[in-house]
Write a protein that holds these residues in place. Structure first.
Motif, short mmCIF file in Angstrom:
data_model
loop_
_atom_site.label_atom_id
_atom_site.label_comp_id
_atom_site.label_asym_id
_atom_site.label_seq_id
_atom_site.Cartn_x
_atom_site.Cartn_y
_atom_site.Cartn_z
N ILE A 112 3.90 6.57 2.43
CA ILE A 112 5.16 5.88 2.64
C ILE A 112 5.18 4.63 1.76
CG2 ILE A 112 6.61 4.69 4.33
CD1 ILE A 112 6.28 7.65 4.91
N THR A 113 6.19 4.52 0.93
CA THR A 113 6.40 3.34 0.10
C THR A 113 7.88 2.99 0.16
OG1 THR A 113 6.72 4.68 -1.87
CG2 THR A 113 4.49 3.87 -1.49
N PRO A 114 8.24 1.76 -0.16
CA PRO A 114 9.67 1.40 -0.13
C PRO A 114 10.46 2.19 -1.17
CG PRO A 114 8.28 -0.56 -0.29
CD PRO A 114 7.39 0.61 -0.49
N ALA A 115 11.69 2.51 -0.81
CA ALA A 115 12.59 3.16 -1.77
C ALA A 115 12.84 2.19 -2.92
CB ALA A 115 13.91 3.53 -1.09
N ASP A 116 13.08 2.74 -4.10
CA ASP A 116 13.28 1.91 -5.30
C ASP A 116 14.36 0.85 -5.11
OD1 ASP A 116 11.26 3.21 -6.65
OD2 ASP A 116 12.63 4.57 -7.73
N HIS A 117 15.44 1.18 -4.41
CA HIS A 117 16.55 0.23 -4.27
C HIS A 117 16.18 -0.95 -3.36
CE1 HIS A 117 17.22 2.67 -0.65
NE2 HIS A 117 17.83 1.61 -0.15
N LEU A 118 15.06 -0.88 -2.68
CA LEU A 118 14.60 -1.99 -1.84
C LEU A 118 13.69 -2.96 -2.58
CD1 LEU A 118 13.80 0.01 1.42
CD2 LEU A 118 15.85 -1.35 0.93
N LEU A 119 13.25 -2.57 -3.76
CA LEU A 119 12.32 -3.37 -4.53
C LEU A 119 13.03 -4.29 -5.53
CD1 LEU A 119 9.72 -0.57 -5.33
CD2 LEU A 119 9.55 -2.34 -3.56
#
Length: 76
Positions: A67-74
């Motif tokens: 599980i990693t943050p979605a790109d739009h959250l970074l």
């Protein structure tokens, strides 16, 4: 969810949680038997702070899933 206001002098952040985010929070609080929203935030922060490589793993159908943050959250 939106930021309502930030108070830099008091190190305070006020969030407004609505719609789907609020419904999801309430569902998680119920499923995990947490006492309230503050308990939810503290619980989430505790395991995010505990990760050393900014990665979480969950087990789904017997398989480990990263599980990693979605790109739009970074940050860009």
């Amino acid at each position: 969810m939106s930021v309502v206001s930030k108070y830099k002098d008091d190190d305070k952040l006020i969030l407004e949680v609505d719609k789907g985010d609020l419904s999801n929070m309430q569902d998680v609080i119920k499923r995990w038997n947490l006492k309230d929203e503050e308990a939810l935030w503290r619980f989430c922060l505790s395991f995010l702070l505990a990760t050393q490589d900014r990665t979480l793993w969950i087990k789904e159908d017997g398989h480990a899933i990263r599980i990693t943050p979605a790109d739009h959250l970074l940050k860009g």
